[in-house]
Design a protein around this motif. Structure first.
Motif, PDB file in Angstrom:
ATOM      1  N   ASN A   1      30.294 -39.536  33.076  1.00  9.22           N
ATOM      2  CA  ASN A   1      31.267 -38.698  32.378  1.00  9.22           C
ATOM      3  C   ASN A   1      32.691 -39.167  32.707  1.00  9.22           C
TER       4      ASN A   1
ATOM      5  N   ASN B   1      35.392 -38.123  31.714  1.00  9.76           N
ATOM      6  CA  ASN B   1      36.337 -37.002  31.777  1.00  9.76           C
ATOM      7  C   ASN B   1      36.103 -36.107  32.987  1.00  9.76           C
ATOM      8  N   GLY B   2      35.204 -36.541  33.848  1.00 15.11           N
ATOM      9  CA  GLY B   2      34.917 -35.741  35.027  1.00 15.11           C
ATOM     10  C   GLY B   2      35.960 -35.947  36.113  1.00 15.11           C
ATOM     11  N   ASN B   3      35.604 -35.530  37.309  1.00 14.40           N
ATOM     12  CA  ASN B   3      36.499 -35.670  38.464  1.00 14.40           C
ATOM     13  C   ASN B   3      36.350 -37.087  39.016  1.00 14.40           C
ATOM     14  N   ILE B   4      37.095 -38.035  38.426  1.00 10.32           N
ATOM     15  CA  ILE B   4      36.892 -39.453  38.707  1.00 10.32           C
ATOM     16  C   ILE B   4      37.531 -39.833  40.042  1.00 10.32           C
ATOM     17  N   THR B   5      36.751 -40.512  40.865  1.00  8.79           N
ATOM     18  CA  THR B   5      37.283 -41.123  42.089  1.00  8.79           C
ATOM     19  C   THR B   5      36.777 -42.562  42.162  1.00  8.79           C
TER      20      THR B   5
ATOM     21  N   SER C   1      32.757 -42.305  41.159  1.00  7.96           N
ATOM     22  CA  SER C   1      32.127 -41.000  40.983  1.00  7.96           C
ATOM     23  C   SER C   1      32.807 -40.256  39.844  1.00  7.96           C
ATOM     24  N   ASP C   2      31.999 -39.509  39.071  1.00  7.22           N
ATOM     25  CA  ASP C   2      32.569 -38.615  38.059  1.00  7.22           C
ATOM     26  C   ASP C   2      32.506 -37.162  38.531  1.00  7.22           C
ATOM     27  N   GLY C   3      32.251 -36.976  39.807  1.00  3.72           N
ATOM     28  CA  GLY C   3      32.124 -35.644  40.372  1.00  3.72           C
ATOM     29  C   GLY C   3      30.695 -35.169  40.462  1.00  3.72           C
ATOM     30  N   GLU C   4      29.843 -35.721  39.619  1.00  3.62           N
ATOM     31  CA  GLU C   4      28.416 -35.371  39.625  1.00  3.62           C
ATOM     32  C   GLU C   4      27.554 -36.557  39.998  1.00  3.62           C
TER      33      GLU C   4
ATOM     34  N   HIS D   1      27.323 -40.275  41.696  1.00  2.00           N
ATOM     35  CA  HIS D   1      28.011 -41.075  42.712  1.00  2.00           C
ATOM     36  C   HIS D   1      27.372 -42.468  42.719  1.00  2.00           C
TER      37      HIS D   1
END
Length: 416
Positions: A20, A22-26, A50-53, A55
């Protein structure tokens, strides 16, 4: 295409439908963080995404190494690592990260990021113990080795496997590091010795009995192709937690001896034991408990490896290998002796050469660090001289205790 921090998210998005953007990208590159977080590898270019979900680890093979070290690298090593991970995941899925994608054009593969766990080496150096580690690693080795051996596979399939995973370039790196030490300037092979320990270590490395033993063990490593081995199974390549273990980094894989990975893994705990003898602890009781834990890992990994392997053998080996009196006992003895030899040669090579060795380098005090390394080298010498005469794992442990007692008594007399 060269993967970097700026383009890795778009790259992953193009390869994986479930990612994703648009997720919480790191995003981070391995090597930017602390060695405790990222490990002490220095060859590949690796990114955490990571997209937050989800990894992910994105790993790319290049002709050069991340550390710019003088290594001749196989540009296609990524593919053998990916394929060997798939094989091992099929055998013991709970002990291998999930595998998502392999991009042959760009020499990249993507796997699960298991950094919810911790790199075991650096936790061990803090005195942390993992109750499942010996059992999980023993089962990992026994299962992946038995089910890629000729005891189980049709003979043609086994031979094809050995040819496919020849991996000559990468295994040559380990060959030099584990068995060949440059004792004098005139030596044309081997890694140079660490100047800090050359006076003491040179005597051991140049000892005729040690040289003969290391060459005999090297020949076993080069010629005894019994199963698909990891090739670099040390504690920086094992992520662990209280209830879970994952094995990573399989680019050195090839068909080698049943005993090699076992010996290399046990070597890490002999090193941990020697380091724990001299590094600081909160109390002497804490030191004793941790050293006892290291000894239990050495004993349990060997015994459980043999137990699991023989269990799989009894359940699934070809009929020709069943019900042969004495064959299981011979396997246990051969595995014990060879693994002790491999452990000793691997430790000696790592301690004496110039490549950093975190198990000892974490000891800040020079004298205590020197003592830990010297104790290890003396134990390694004893193991190398007698590797093919040990009869039980407790014989090895008795030697460790005896050498430690003599060494510590002598340095106390010398007030070192």
């Amino acid at each position: 295409m060269q993967i970097n921090k700026e383009n890795v998210v778009e790259y992953v998005k193009s390869r994986l439908d479930f990612f994703n953007p648009n997720g919480n990208i790191t995003v981070s590159a391995i090597g930017e963080g602390s060695v405790e977080e990222d490990g002490d590898g220095f060859i590949n270019f690796v990114y955490r995404v990571s997209d937050g979900e989800h990894h992910l680890i994105v790993k790319q093979s290049r002709i050069d190494s991340r550390s710019k070290g003088k290594f001749v690298l196989d540009i296609d090593r990524y593919k053998l690592e990916y394929e060997s991970m798939k094989i091992r995941h099929a055998i013991c899925p709970d002990l291998i990260p999930e595998i998502y994608d392999c991009d042959e054009e760009n020499r990249v593969f993507i796997t699960e990021d298991v950094s919810r766990l911790r790199i075991s080496r650096f936790q061990l150096l803090k005195g942390v113990s993992f109750p499942r580690l010996a059992d999980d690693i023993a089962r990992y080795m026994a299962a992946t080795e038995f089910y890629t051996s000729e005891y189980y596979l049709p003979t043609k399939d086994f031979r094809d496997l050995a040819v496919h995973f020849m991996n000559s370039t990468m295994r040559d790196i380990m060959d030099v590091g584990m068995f060949l030490t440059k004792v004098v300037e005139e030596d044309t092979v081997g890694r140079p010795m660490d100047p800090e320990f050359v006076t003491f270590a040179k005597r051991v490395c140049a000892d005729p009995q040690v040289l003969i033993s290391r060459q005999k063990l090297r020949h076993l490593y080069m010629s005894k192709g019994e199963c698909l081995i990891h090739g670099d199974l040390h504690t920086s390549n094992v992520f662990a937690g209280p209830d879970e273990t994952k094995v990573i980094d399989m680019e050195y894989t090839f068909c080698g001896p049943f005993s090699y990975d076992l010996g290399y893994f046990m070597a890490n705990f002999i090193a941990q034991y020697c380091a724990a003898t001299f590094r600081p602890f909160d109390s002497e009781q804490a030191r004793k408990e941790y050293k006892d834990y290291c000894i239990s890992i050495i004993r349990d990994t060997y015994t459980k490896f043999c137990d699991y392997f023989i269990q799989y053998w009894q359940e699934d080996a070809k009929d020709i290998y069943q019900n042969i009196p004495g064959l299981f006992e011979d396997f246990r003895m051969t595995t014990l002796q060879e693994s002790i030899g491999f452990a000793a040669s691997a430790m000696l090579g790592r301690i004496c050469n110039i490549i950093p060795y975190a198990d000892y380098d974490e000891i800040d005090d020079f004298v205590q660090r020197h003592n830990a390394k010297c104790l290890s080298i003396i134990i390694n010498k004893q193991m190398l001289i007698g590797w093919d005469s040990y009869e039980t794992i407790d014989d090895l442990i008795a030697d460790i205790y005896a050498i430690e007692e003599i060494y510590c008594r002598n340095i106390q007399d010398l007030k070192l």
